[in-house]
Design an enzyme around this catalytic site. Structure first.
Site, PDB file in Angstrom:
ATOM      1  N   ASP A  72       0.824  -1.215   0.000  1.00 57.10           N
ATOM      2  CA  ASP A  72       0.000   0.000   0.000  1.00 57.10           C
ATOM      3  C   ASP A  72       0.863   1.272   0.000  1.00 57.10           C
ATOM      4  O   ASP A  72       0.432   2.343   0.403  1.00 57.10           O
ATOM      5  CB  ASP A  72      -0.946  -0.004   1.205  1.00 57.10           C
ATOM      6  CG  ASP A  72      -0.184  -0.163   2.510  1.00 57.10           C
ATOM      7  OD1 ASP A  72       1.067  -0.299   2.453  1.00 57.10           O
ATOM      8  OD2 ASP A  72      -0.813  -0.156   3.572  1.00 57.10           O
TER       9      ASP A  72
ATOM     10  N   HIS B 267      25.160   3.155 -17.789  1.00 59.12           N
ATOM     11  CA  HIS B 267      24.044   3.424 -16.871  1.00 59.12           C
ATOM     12  C   HIS B 267      24.250   2.740 -15.523  1.00 59.12           C
ATOM     13  O   HIS B 267      23.310   2.223 -14.925  1.00 59.12           O
ATOM     14  CB  HIS B 267      22.713   2.998 -17.501  1.00 59.12           C
ATOM     15  CG  HIS B 267      22.336   3.830 -18.690  1.00 59.12           C
ATOM     16  ND1 HIS B 267      21.454   3.426 -19.656  1.00 59.12           N
ATOM     17  CD2 HIS B 267      22.748   5.072 -19.080  1.00 59.12           C
ATOM     18  CE1 HIS B 267      21.336   4.362 -20.585  1.00 59.12           C
ATOM     19  NE2 HIS B 267      22.114   5.372 -20.248  1.00 59.12           N
TER      20      HIS B 267
ATOM     21  N   ASP C 277      27.459  11.204 -12.702  1.00 59.59           N
ATOM     22  CA  ASP C 277      26.432  11.788 -13.578  1.00 59.59           C
ATOM     23  C   ASP C 277      25.207  11.967 -12.698  1.00 59.59           C
ATOM     24  O   ASP C 277      24.536  10.993 -12.346  1.00 59.59           O
ATOM     25  CB  ASP C 277      26.159  10.833 -14.752  1.00 59.59           C
ATOM     26  CG  ASP C 277      25.166  11.412 -15.757  1.00 59.59           C
ATOM     27  OD1 ASP C 277      24.472  12.395 -15.435  1.00 59.59           O
ATOM     28  OD2 ASP C 277      25.078  10.863 -16.877  1.00 59.59           O
TER      29      ASP C 277
ATOM     30  N   ASP D 283      21.370  18.011 -15.605  1.00 57.32           N
ATOM     31  CA  ASP D 283      22.009  16.740 -15.985  1.00 57.32           C
ATOM     32  C   ASP D 283      23.497  17.022 -16.172  1.00 57.32           C
ATOM     33  O   ASP D 283      23.903  17.504 -17.229  1.00 57.32           O
ATOM     34  CB  ASP D 283      21.348  16.244 -17.285  1.00 57.32           C
ATOM     35  CG  ASP D 283      21.903  14.907 -17.759  1.00 57.32           C
ATOM     36  OD1 ASP D 283      22.685  14.289 -17.022  1.00 57.32           O
ATOM     37  OD2 ASP D 283      21.532  14.491 -18.879  1.00 57.32           O
TER      38      ASP D 283
ATOM     39  N   HIS E 100      28.009   6.568 -27.328  1.00 62.92           N
ATOM     40  CA  HIS E 100      26.736   7.296 -27.245  1.00 62.92           C
ATOM     41  C   HIS E 100      26.842   8.605 -28.017  1.00 62.92           C
ATOM     42  O   HIS E 100      27.897   8.960 -28.523  1.00 62.92           O
ATOM     43  CB  HIS E 100      26.323   7.526 -25.784  1.00 62.92           C
ATOM     44  CG  HIS E 100      27.287   8.326 -24.957  1.00 62.92           C
ATOM     45  ND1 HIS E 100      27.385   9.687 -25.043  1.00 62.92           N
ATOM     46  CD2 HIS E 100      28.190   7.939 -24.012  1.00 62.92           C
ATOM     47  CE1 HIS E 100      28.293  10.110 -24.173  1.00 62.92           C
ATOM     48  NE2 HIS E 100      28.806   9.071 -23.543  1.00 62.92           N
TER      49      HIS E 100
ATOM     50  N   HIS F 154      21.282  15.618 -25.981  1.00 67.96           N
ATOM     51  CA  HIS F 154      19.833  15.364 -26.007  1.00 67.96           C
ATOM     52  C   HIS F 154      19.146  16.612 -25.482  1.00 67.96           C
ATOM     53  O   HIS F 154      19.753  17.402 -24.758  1.00 67.96           O
ATOM     54  CB  HIS F 154      19.458  14.120 -25.181  1.00 67.96           C
ATOM     55  CG  HIS F 154      19.931  14.145 -23.749  1.00 67.96           C
ATOM     56  ND1 HIS F 154      19.288  14.840 -22.754  1.00 67.96           N
ATOM     57  CD2 HIS F 154      21.015  13.581 -23.153  1.00 67.96           C
ATOM     58  CE1 HIS F 154      19.928  14.675 -21.607  1.00 67.96           C
ATOM     59  NE2 HIS F 154      20.996  13.922 -21.822  1.00 67.96           N
TER      60      HIS F 154
ATOM     61  N   HIS G 166      15.608  13.401 -20.687  1.00 69.90           N
ATOM     62  CA  HIS G 166      15.715  13.275 -22.156  1.00 69.90           C
ATOM     63  C   HIS G 166      14.420  13.887 -22.673  1.00 69.90           C
ATOM     64  O   HIS G 166      13.397  13.227 -22.770  1.00 69.90           O
ATOM     65  CB  HIS G 166      15.860  11.816 -22.585  1.00 69.90           C
ATOM     66  CG  HIS G 166      17.146  11.206 -22.103  1.00 69.90           C
ATOM     67  ND1 HIS G 166      17.371   9.859 -22.056  1.00 69.90           N
ATOM     68  CD2 HIS G 166      18.282  11.773 -21.622  1.00 69.90           C
ATOM     69  CE1 HIS G 166      18.590   9.625 -21.586  1.00 69.90           C
ATOM     70  NE2 HIS G 166      19.161  10.770 -21.315  1.00 69.90           N
TER      71      HIS G 166
ATOM     72  N   GLU H 255      27.725  16.332 -23.954  1.00 75.96           N
ATOM     73  CA  GLU H 255      28.284  15.325 -23.053  1.00 75.96           C
ATOM     74  C   GLU H 255      29.149  14.268 -23.739  1.00 75.96           C
ATOM     75  O   GLU H 255      28.841  13.082 -23.703  1.00 75.96           O
ATOM     76  CB  GLU H 255      27.156  14.636 -22.292  1.00 75.96           C
ATOM     77  CG  GLU H 255      25.990  14.122 -23.127  1.00 75.96           C
ATOM     78  CD  GLU H 255      24.969  13.371 -22.265  1.00 75.96           C
ATOM     79  OE1 GLU H 255      25.346  12.439 -21.558  1.00 75.96           O
ATOM     80  OE2 GLU H 255      23.776  13.744 -22.310  1.00 75.96           O
TER      81      GLU H 255
ATOM     82  N   TYR I 259      35.353   5.700 -23.025  1.00 74.13           N
ATOM     83  CA  TYR I 259      35.197   4.557 -22.109  1.00 74.13           C
ATOM     84  C   TYR I 259      36.124   3.463 -22.614  1.00 74.13           C
ATOM     85  O   TYR I 259      35.891   2.893 -23.684  1.00 74.13           O
ATOM     86  CB  TYR I 259      33.731   4.099 -22.102  1.00 74.13           C
ATOM     87  CG  TYR I 259      32.797   5.281 -21.930  1.00 74.13           C
ATOM     88  CD1 TYR I 259      32.484   5.762 -20.653  1.00 74.13           C
ATOM     89  CD2 TYR I 259      32.290   5.973 -23.040  1.00 74.13           C
ATOM     90  CE1 TYR I 259      31.681   6.885 -20.497  1.00 74.13           C
ATOM     91  CE2 TYR I 259      31.487   7.093 -22.890  1.00 74.13           C
ATOM     92  CZ  TYR I 259      31.187   7.542 -21.623  1.00 74.13           C
ATOM     93  OH  TYR I 259      30.408   8.658 -21.472  1.00 74.13           O
TER      94      TYR I 259
ATOM     95  N   ARG J  20      33.425  11.190 -18.725  1.00 75.33           N
ATOM     96  CA  ARG J  20      32.405  11.965 -19.442  1.00 75.33           C
ATOM     97  C   ARG J  20      32.379  13.353 -18.812  1.00 75.33           C
ATOM     98  O   ARG J  20      32.561  13.491 -17.585  1.00 75.33           O
ATOM     99  CB  ARG J  20      31.028  11.298 -19.343  1.00 75.33           C
ATOM    100  CG  ARG J  20      29.935  12.055 -20.068  1.00 75.33           C
ATOM    101  CD  ARG J  20      28.666  11.228 -20.357  1.00 75.33           C
ATOM    102  NE  ARG J  20      27.975  10.752 -19.171  1.00 75.33           N
ATOM    103  CZ  ARG J  20      28.002   9.515 -18.706  1.00 75.33           C
ATOM    104  NH1 ARG J  20      28.718   8.595 -19.327  1.00 75.33           N
ATOM    105  NH2 ARG J  20      27.349   9.173 -17.628  1.00 75.33           N
TER     106      ARG J  20
ATOM    107  N   GLU K  26      29.766  16.545 -18.932  1.00 75.09           N
ATOM    108  CA  GLU K  26      28.423  16.891 -19.417  1.00 75.09           C
ATOM    109  C   GLU K  26      27.955  18.212 -18.822  1.00 75.09           C
ATOM    110  O   GLU K  26      27.929  18.382 -17.603  1.00 75.09           O
ATOM    111  CB  GLU K  26      27.431  15.784 -19.014  1.00 75.09           C
ATOM    112  CG  GLU K  26      25.999  16.114 -19.394  1.00 75.09           C
ATOM    113  CD  GLU K  26      25.025  14.968 -19.128  1.00 75.09           C
ATOM    114  OE1 GLU K  26      25.288  14.142 -18.235  1.00 75.09           O
ATOM    115  OE2 GLU K  26      23.993  14.915 -19.834  1.00 75.09           O
TER     116      GLU K  26
HETATM  117  N1  GLY Z   1      21.990  11.184 -17.189  1.00 73.35           N
HETATM  118  C1  GLY Z   1      21.458  10.735 -18.396  1.00 73.35           C
HETATM  119  C2  GLY Z   1      22.178  11.294 -19.540  1.00 73.35           C
HETATM  120  O1  GLY Z   1      23.232  11.865 -19.378  1.00 73.35           O
HETATM  121  O2  GLY Z   1      21.699  11.282 -20.631  1.00 73.35           O
HETATM  122 MN    MN Z   2      22.580  13.664 -20.442  1.00 72.45          MN
HETATM  123 MN    MN Z   3      23.866  12.723 -17.556  1.00 68.75          MN
END
Ligand code: GLY
Ligand code: MN
Ligand code: MN
Length: 443
Positions: free
Chosen positions: A46, A249, A266, A277, A356, A360, A367, A390, A394, A411, A413
């Protein structure tokens, strides 16, 4: 303790939401739009997951409660109608305040508001004889069934001269276009989300040290988010040390930080629905090694090249292509790849280390909504758009990779706003040059 970034103003001002409803009504031209908010979801027995309104519904209403539907009637005499929960003294004792239709209409500026209990009965009447139904089929099966049931209820009255809308158009598609260009209210909130997340990254840099756990760093981030008035992380924070940074991720956040490793974080927060982000990567012990610095500066150069491409009129892909060329050259220079920049890009050999894309849209959703292509071409950037930049690299351990680069994930970003002149980096308070990071970590 770092100084708190500004928190957002909790007083409800319905002006921006009313403006968006008016803009939408003008775009629709005719017909009726139905937009339910998100349902509550059970987490266990619940107990519910923390509630978050549907982003489209929030964009148009600011109304925070579940069990609510926005109805917009377009045409000569446009109407905005909210259906929401009634006031309920007993439930409010257990679960907290509810506006009820009367106060909701007043505070959020609708033309009319009714009890959600009346919605199902009123729906056939509302949609009857409308030339268009604006509704997004396929996102919620329960809602789809309700809408189709109402369509059939109207069809059943055909001998009485009632007609169901002959077409259903996708409401979200219209809203996606609107959401792509942020208004002043949205930009102000995104600046706050960015400032709070930047402060959280600084706090994480100061806290991180060999022997601490990734989840302890996560706690510092989320502490700073809440302390500064952000409602929640915008997505599960990634706190990835050493080889974990090569898992894009990674959210387990359970490992102990080791001397000599890098830590990739991140993490962004949500302020009144709007996301930041940010990714930063830094050495656990506060000092980059030579190989770490070589790769780090390569990613930073790629990011600078990408940022230089963020300006009105540039195709959405221009930042990605700029970052890619810098990374490809760097991978060749560091003997991670062989061949020419064009060859490495053409063959997609770079994807082994950079798999990647660079950007975005960012907004209510991390996103965010909005098409990336229009017809056959990539969309061009325009003032008011917000996106991330970003790039990363890797490098997993492998026999054909120099040992110094093994298991390094980096990374960088930032969140940017496209302006008339170019762009503004909303997250620049989070340090990112090697000198600035090492200084913060020493401090
Ligand atoms: N944190 C998700 C991305 O960087 O797209
Ligand atoms: Mn991002
Ligand atoms: Mn991110």
């Amino acid at each position: 303790m770092p100084k708190c970034a500004p928190t957002y103003n909790l007083r409800m001002d319905s002006t921006p939401f009313r403006q968006r409803r008016a803009n939408l009504l003008a775009r629709l031209g005719e017909g009726i739009a139905i937009l339910p908010t998100a349902p509550e979801r059970i987490r266990n027995r619940d107990t519910h997951f923390p509630y978050r309104a549907d982003s489209y519904f929030h964009y148009l209403t600011g109304f925070p409660e579940p069990e609510a539907v926005l109805v917009l009637v377009a045409g000569q005499s446009p109407q905005t109608i909210l259906f929401c929960r009634d006031k309920d003294a007993e439930k409010e004792t257990w679960e907290g305040f509810r506006y009820g239709p009367e106060a909701a209409r007043e505070v959020f500026g609708f033309d009319a508001a009714h009890s959600i209990a009346e919605f199902e009965a009123k729906l056939p009447e509302l949609i009857a004889d409308q030339p268009v139904l604006w509704y997004s089929l396929g996102h919620d099966a329960d809602w789809d069934a309700r809408i189709l049931k109402a369509m059939n209820a109207v069809r059943a009255q055909s001998r009485a001269g009632r007609r169901a809308p002959p077409v259903i158009y996708d409401l979200r598609a219209v809203l996606d276009e609107m959401r792509l260009i942020k208004d002043g209210h949205e930009i102000a909130l995104m600046r706050q989300a960015a400032a709070i997340a930047a402060a959280a990254h600084v706090r994480a840099m100061r806290f991180a040290a060999p022997g601490r756990f990734e989840y302890e760093v996560e706690a510092e981030l989320t502490h700073e988010f809440r302390r500064c008035g952000a409602q929640a992380p915008a997505y599960p924070p990634i706190v990835a040390s050493g080889a974990n940074a090569c898992i894009l991720h990674y959210v387990a956040n359970g490992q102990r930080l080791k001397d000599g490793e890098l830590l990739l974080i991140d993490a962004g927060c949500e302020v009144a629905g709007y996301a930041s982000d940010i990714t930063r990567t830094f050495p656990v012990n506060g000092r980059f090694t030579g190989a770490q610095a070589d790769l780090y500066d390569l990613v930073l150069d790629a990011q600078s090249a990408a940022l230089a491409e963020v300006k009105p009129g540039a195709p959405f892909t221009a930042p990605h292509e700029a970052a890619l060329r810098v990374l490809a050259q760097g991978f060749i220079d560091l003997k991670l790849l062989e061949g020419s920049v064009d060859g490495v890009i053409e063959s997609e050999a770079y994807k082994r280390f950079y798999m990647h894309r660079t950007s975005h849209w960012l907004g209510l959703d991390v996103h965010d909504a909005g098409e990336y292509r229009q017809g056959d071409t990539w969309r061009t950037l325009a003032p008011g758009m917000t996106l991330t930049i970003e790039p990363g690299c890797y490098i997993r351990a492998a026999d054909d990779v120099p040992a110094a680069f093994h298991d390094i994930g980096i990374r960088i970003e930032d969140d940017v706003l496209v302006t008339a002149e170019g762009c503004q980096v909303l997250t620049e308070a989070a340090p990112k040059t090697i000198a600035a990071i090492e200084a913060v970590m020493r401090g």
